[in-house]
Design a protein around this motif. Structure first.
Motif, PDB file in Angstrom:
ATOM      1  N   LYS A 330       1.127  -1.464  -0.069  1.00  0.00           N
ATOM      2  CA  LYS A 330      -0.724  -0.233   0.369  1.00  0.00           C
ATOM      3  C   LYS A 330       1.057   1.393   0.233  1.00  0.00           C
ATOM      4  O   LYS A 330       0.856   2.209  -0.866  1.00  0.00           O
ATOM      5  CB  LYS A 330      -0.777  -0.287   1.393  1.00  0.00           C
ATOM      6  CG  LYS A 330      -1.700   0.760   0.987  1.00  0.00           C
ATOM      7  CD  LYS A 330      -3.409   0.267   1.739  1.00  0.00           C
ATOM      8  CE  LYS A 330      -4.821   1.067   1.863  1.00  0.00           C
ATOM      9  NZ  LYS A 330      -5.426   0.847   2.206  1.00  0.00           N
ATOM     10  N   LYS A 334       0.917   4.180  -2.969  1.00  0.00           N
ATOM     11  CA  LYS A 334       0.268   5.277  -2.009  1.00  0.00           C
ATOM     12  C   LYS A 334      -0.245   6.451  -3.825  1.00  0.00           C
ATOM     13  O   LYS A 334      -1.550   7.199  -3.692  1.00  0.00           O
ATOM     14  CB  LYS A 334       0.789   5.795  -1.349  1.00  0.00           C
ATOM     15  CG  LYS A 334       0.462   6.894   0.282  1.00  0.00           C
ATOM     16  CD  LYS A 334       0.913   7.354   0.644  1.00  0.00           C
ATOM     17  CE  LYS A 334      -0.091   7.780   2.031  1.00  0.00           C
ATOM     18  NZ  LYS A 334      -0.262   9.456   1.331  1.00  0.00           N
ATOM     19  N   LEU A 337      -3.013   5.729  -4.839  1.00  0.00           N
ATOM     20  CA  LEU A 337      -4.157   5.841  -4.017  1.00  0.00           C
ATOM     21  C   LEU A 337      -4.825   6.494  -3.451  1.00  0.00           C
ATOM     22  O   LEU A 337      -6.236   7.409  -4.019  1.00  0.00           O
ATOM     23  CB  LEU A 337      -4.570   4.991  -2.670  1.00  0.00           C
ATOM     24  CG  LEU A 337      -3.997   3.651  -3.509  1.00  0.00           C
ATOM     25  CD1 LEU A 337      -3.232   3.121  -1.377  1.00  0.00           C
ATOM     26  CD2 LEU A 337      -4.768   2.614  -4.060  1.00  0.00           C
ATOM     27  N   ASP A 338      -3.410   7.951  -3.550  1.00  0.00           N
ATOM     28  CA  ASP A 338      -3.731   9.451  -3.007  1.00  0.00           C
ATOM     29  C   ASP A 338      -4.729  10.198  -3.980  1.00  0.00           C
ATOM     30  O   ASP A 338      -5.409  10.949  -3.757  1.00  0.00           O
ATOM     31  CB  ASP A 338      -3.084   9.922  -3.246  1.00  0.00           C
ATOM     32  CG  ASP A 338      -2.035   9.738  -1.463  1.00  0.00           C
ATOM     33  OD1 ASP A 338      -3.381   8.755  -0.441  1.00  0.00           O
ATOM     34  OD2 ASP A 338      -1.158   9.832  -1.411  1.00  0.00           O
ATOM     35  N   TYR A 342      -7.826   3.010  -8.202  1.00  0.00           N
ATOM     36  CA  TYR A 342      -8.208   1.860  -6.974  1.00  0.00           C
ATOM     37  C   TYR A 342      -7.508   0.558  -7.936  1.00  0.00           C
ATOM     38  O   TYR A 342      -6.978   0.494  -9.467  1.00  0.00           O
ATOM     39  CB  TYR A 342      -9.007   1.716  -6.265  1.00  0.00           C
ATOM     40  CG  TYR A 342     -10.369   1.073  -7.657  1.00  0.00           C
ATOM     41  CD1 TYR A 342     -10.376  -0.225  -8.280  1.00  0.00           C
ATOM     42  CD2 TYR A 342     -11.213   1.770  -8.381  1.00  0.00           C
ATOM     43  CE1 TYR A 342     -11.542  -0.822  -8.917  1.00  0.00           C
ATOM     44  CE2 TYR A 342     -11.950   1.870  -9.336  1.00  0.00           C
ATOM     45  CZ  TYR A 342     -12.158   0.290  -9.882  1.00  0.00           C
ATOM     46  OH  TYR A 342     -13.289   0.229 -10.340  1.00  0.00           O
ATOM     47  N   SER A 408      -8.240   4.256  -1.664  1.00  0.00           N
ATOM     48  CA  SER A 408      -7.683   5.512  -0.436  1.00  0.00           C
ATOM     49  C   SER A 408      -8.875   5.413   0.383  1.00  0.00           C
ATOM     50  O   SER A 408     -10.151   4.690   0.548  1.00  0.00           O
ATOM     51  CB  SER A 408      -7.544   6.105  -1.262  1.00  0.00           C
ATOM     52  OG  SER A 408      -8.884   6.108  -1.734  1.00  0.00           O
ATOM     53  N   GLU A 409      -7.800   6.036   1.447  1.00  0.00           N
ATOM     54  CA  GLU A 409      -9.563   6.379   3.057  1.00  0.00           C
ATOM     55  C   GLU A 409     -10.682   6.551   2.280  1.00  0.00           C
ATOM     56  O   GLU A 409      -9.892   7.961   1.488  1.00  0.00           O
ATOM     57  CB  GLU A 409      -8.001   6.554   3.824  1.00  0.00           C
ATOM     58  CG  GLU A 409      -6.733   5.680   4.058  1.00  0.00           C
ATOM     59  CD  GLU A 409      -6.624   4.562   4.421  1.00  0.00           C
ATOM     60  OE1 GLU A 409      -8.186   4.395   5.580  1.00  0.00           O
ATOM     61  OE2 GLU A 409      -6.173   3.846   4.560  1.00  0.00           O
ATOM     62  N   GLN A 424     -15.985  10.296  -4.585  1.00  0.00           N
ATOM     63  CA  GLN A 424     -14.807   9.298  -3.799  1.00  0.00           C
ATOM     64  C   GLN A 424     -15.004  10.731  -2.911  1.00  0.00           C
ATOM     65  O   GLN A 424     -14.851  10.698  -1.654  1.00  0.00           O
ATOM     66  CB  GLN A 424     -13.844   9.290  -4.147  1.00  0.00           C
ATOM     67  CG  GLN A 424     -13.193   8.079  -4.943  1.00  0.00           C
ATOM     68  CD  GLN A 424     -12.339   7.639  -5.217  1.00  0.00           C
ATOM     69  OE1 GLN A 424     -11.650   8.301  -4.846  1.00  0.00           O
ATOM     70  NE2 GLN A 424     -11.911   6.487  -5.401  1.00  0.00           N
TER      71      GLN A 424
END
Ligand code: ZN
Length: 706
Positions: A330, A334, A337-338, A342, A408-409, A424
């Protein structure tokens, strides 16, 4: 200033770039030569050259054996190994490696492991085949070496005794793997990793590159440690070993031969091969939004250069990584993802001895065949017991295959409104030309990267033209399947006793890398050739590469002439780079065309490009037709019908008839009745190509009006 010399794993096979004639020449002149492709046993004094002193010299010892009678170290001899007169270094305790200065022992230890991992066929399998044709045998381009040779390119970088001086100069003075790969690129690409059938399918370039990468990942995670009894061990990921064999375990999983059944033993060191498909939820609302593809390109390049060893290869939407068990995936991904991408991940954790890029498929395949043997025809080629044994070995060796998604979170709750583009993050209201939109900051930043090209939303839109978006794709799963099949056929073509074992122990990774390289070259050449085919500035202005760095995507003001140029150029470059690759519904490479009015949303074009079940050529002509073609169909239709003036008026008539009657049977009758006058069309029909297929292609490439 020269930096202090490093150990360069890429140099280990430099001896494979020497012409065989040099050995004969040496033998004639001095009565002795060297065997194989390493220079362990060469007499430097006779040559009048001094033996290299650099760390990289010790890479020459990667095929070394202990001669049990003479009590000396020497280059391995396959027959003597079999007769147990030689013992391979992989079985010998690191503490007994007295041929090498202790500080280079670890380098060699890891090099040998990396070399095994980067080979196309596991070393465990014997059965070296008939002498191979000269140069590399590309499964998808079998004439490659010959055609390069005709152009005057040669694989051998070292052709005379005198050239050997240069070779040893490289071992002594080369500064980096990159330097070596770029200096000898041409030769390395033409030389196979192993000159015998069926191992001559991988380029030495890719092999050396892979060995370098894998070596450095292992090196970062390994160290020499002193045990309580004073002996030395090598530790990696908390596991200590003293022999290479102990580290990697057996190089095979399971096989049966005249000596009985063989179950591969577990190794102590494991690593991961991770395949990442990069995806996004964004929907392209305006042309600006396709800047996301540029962003993706930038991020992938950024990851591939920061983790240049871990990243085995990368395309715009796919990355393969080689990682130690504890490395954080991850963290590596990153940046993607940022930005709201996905990742679909397929990960294999296995002993170094058996880890390869298709082990995941093999593991899942064996699992299926054990569970549903009776139902599955594809399993019945082998007895169920074999799958069971295979699976047992894989389990006992802690082989793990995971599939998962990385995202991503995202906060649990988003205040309205949600971003129109990525869905998102929270969108901010933005009004442009009375259109109200909600776009988040990240997506706005992507819009602000600039307009891909002006004409789309200005001239083209005012003219109300039809546009044709087109996209190339490379399906990595289909590629793996095809490589395994093509390798199997290649093995079958030369009657090996151990054919099944060879096929089972095939490792696709290096070939995937080679294939992906050729794909990128093909795309580059596509655009070069296409631009030469465009007749004038006006035509040049009608076709665009909207994201300059991203060669898979193009768009043009639809016209039959331009479409024909695009399709024909694709056929030309495909036949140059992949003449022997499958080109039907199993084709790894495909081209899709999507035609619609300029008002039609770009996201809908993209959605079509993302569909599975592609063929070689896929066409969606909005509200007119959807059609798919194999390469053979495409070629024969173009050749027999479209490029033939005589059939043109008849085809036109058929198209009108089709529109009026909407009946396949009437068309068929019409073709049959006119078979004497238009035999080509009847021929297509009698070959089973449906009239709609060639009528649609005719509409696409010749236009509806005459
Ligand atoms: Zn957004």
């Amino acid at each position: 200033m020269m930096s202090s010399p490093k150990f360069i794993p890429e140099l280990h096979d430099i001896g494979k770039l020497v012409d065989e004639k040099v050995k004969d020449e040496l033998r004639n002149r001095f009565g002795s030569s060297w065997r194989g492709h390493v220079f362990v046993d060469i007499d430097f004094q006779k040559l009048g050259i001094s033996q290299p002193t650099s760390p990289s010299w010790w890479a020459q010892y990667h095929h070394i054996c202990y001669d049990n009678n003479n009590k000396t170290w020497t280059d391995c001899d396959r027959d003597k190994l079999k007769k147990k007169l030689h013992t391979s270094i992989v079985e010998i305790d690191f503490n007994c490696w007295d041929f090498i200065p202790q500080n280079f022992g670890l380098n060699l230890f890891l090099l040998i492991l990396a070399d095994h991992l980067a080979s196309s066929v596991s070393r465990a399998v014997g059965g070296r085949g008939p002498s191979a044709p000269e140069g590399i045998w590309k499964l998808w381009n079998q004439n490659y070496h010959n055609s390069q040779k005709k152009k005057g390119k040669i694989w051998a970088a070292f052709k005379t005794i005198n050239d050997l001086k240069n070779l040893f100069y490289e071992i002594e003075n080369c500064q980096s793997g990159e330097e070596f790969l770029s200096k000898y690129r041409e030769n390395l690409l033409l030389t196979p990793e192993d000159k015998s059938v069926p191992r001559n399918v991988t380029s030495l370039y890719t092999h050396a590159e892979l060995v370098g990468k894998i070596y450095r990942v292992l090196e970062r995670n390994a160290k020499v440690v002193i045990e309580s009894d004073g002996t030395i061990a090598i530790e990696y990921n908390g596991e200590r070993v003293k022999t290479i064999k102990e580290a990697e375990g057996d190089n095979f999983i399971y096989f049966k031969d005249k000596n009985g059944e063989h179950y591969g033993k577990k190794g102590k060191w494991q690593a991961r091969l991770v395949k990442c498909w990069i995806k996004f939820p964004h929907s392209f609302v305006r042309l600006h939004d396709i800047n996301l593809l540029r962003k993706r390109e930038e991020l992938v390049n950024c990851i591939a250069s920061y983790y240049k060893d871990e990243v085995i290869f990368a395309t715009s939407d796919f990355i393969t990584l080689f990682l130690s068990p504890n490395q954080d995936l991850k963290e590596i991904l990153k940046p993607l993802l940022d930005w709201g991408f996905y990742i679909e991940v397929e990960e294999t954790l296995a002993d170094l001895g058996i880890l390869n890029s298709i082990l995941d498929e093999k593991t899942l395949g064996a699992r299926k065949c054990v569970e549903e043997y009776e139902k599955r025809e594809d399993c019945k080629k082998k007895p169920k017991e074999e799958f069971k044994n295979q699976l047992n070995v894989l389990n006992s060796r802690d082989t793990k295959v995971y599939r998962r998604y990385l995202v991503s979170e995202i906060p649990d709750e988003i205040q309205p409104h949600i971003c129109d583009i990525c869905q998102q993050r929270r969108g901010i209201e933005r009004i442009k030309e009375t259109i109200r939109e909600w776009v988040c900051e990240k997506c706005q930043e992507i819009r602000d990267m600039g307009e891909p090209f002006r004409e789309y939303a200005t001239v083209w839109e005012e003219e109300g033209v039809k546009v044709c978006w087109f996209k190339f794709s490379l399906d990595q799963k289909k590629l793996e399947d095809w490589l395994q099949n093509a390798f199997g056929k290649y093995v079958d073509s030369s009657n090996f006793k151990q054919a099944n074992i060879l096929k089972n122990e095939f490792r696709a990774l290096a070939l995937q890398v080679d294939f992906n390289k050729d794909y990128k070259e093909m795309l580059k050449e596509f655009w070069e050739r296409l631009s030469k085919k465009l007749s004038d500035d006006e035509e040049k202005n009608d076709i665009k590469l909207p994201i300059k760095e991203y060669h898979e995507l193009g768009v043009f003001k639809y016209s039959p002439q331009l479409t024909q140029k695009v399709v024909e150029t694709f056929l030309d470059v495909f036949d140059k780079y992949f003449p022997d690759c499958i080109s039907n519904e199993n084709s790894p490479i495909s081209l899709s065309l999507s035609i619609a009015s300029i008002k039609y949303p770009i996201r809908e074009h993209w959605r079509f490009f993302e569909e599975n079940s592609k063929n070689f050529l896929n066409v969606r002509y909005h509200k007119v037709f959807d059609e798919k073609y194999t390469k053979d169909e495409l070629k024969i239709i173009i050749e027999k019908v479209i490029n033939l003036e005589t059939s043109s008026s008849f085809l036109h008539k058929l198209v009108q008839l089709e529109e009026r009657l909407q009946s396949e049977i009437h068309i068929a009758v019409e073709i049959f009745n006119n078979r004497k006058k238009y035999p080509e069309i009847y021929e297509l029909f009698s070959r089973g190509i449906k009239p709609s297929k060639f009528l649609n292609l005719y509409k696409l490439l010749k236009g509806e009006e005459q």
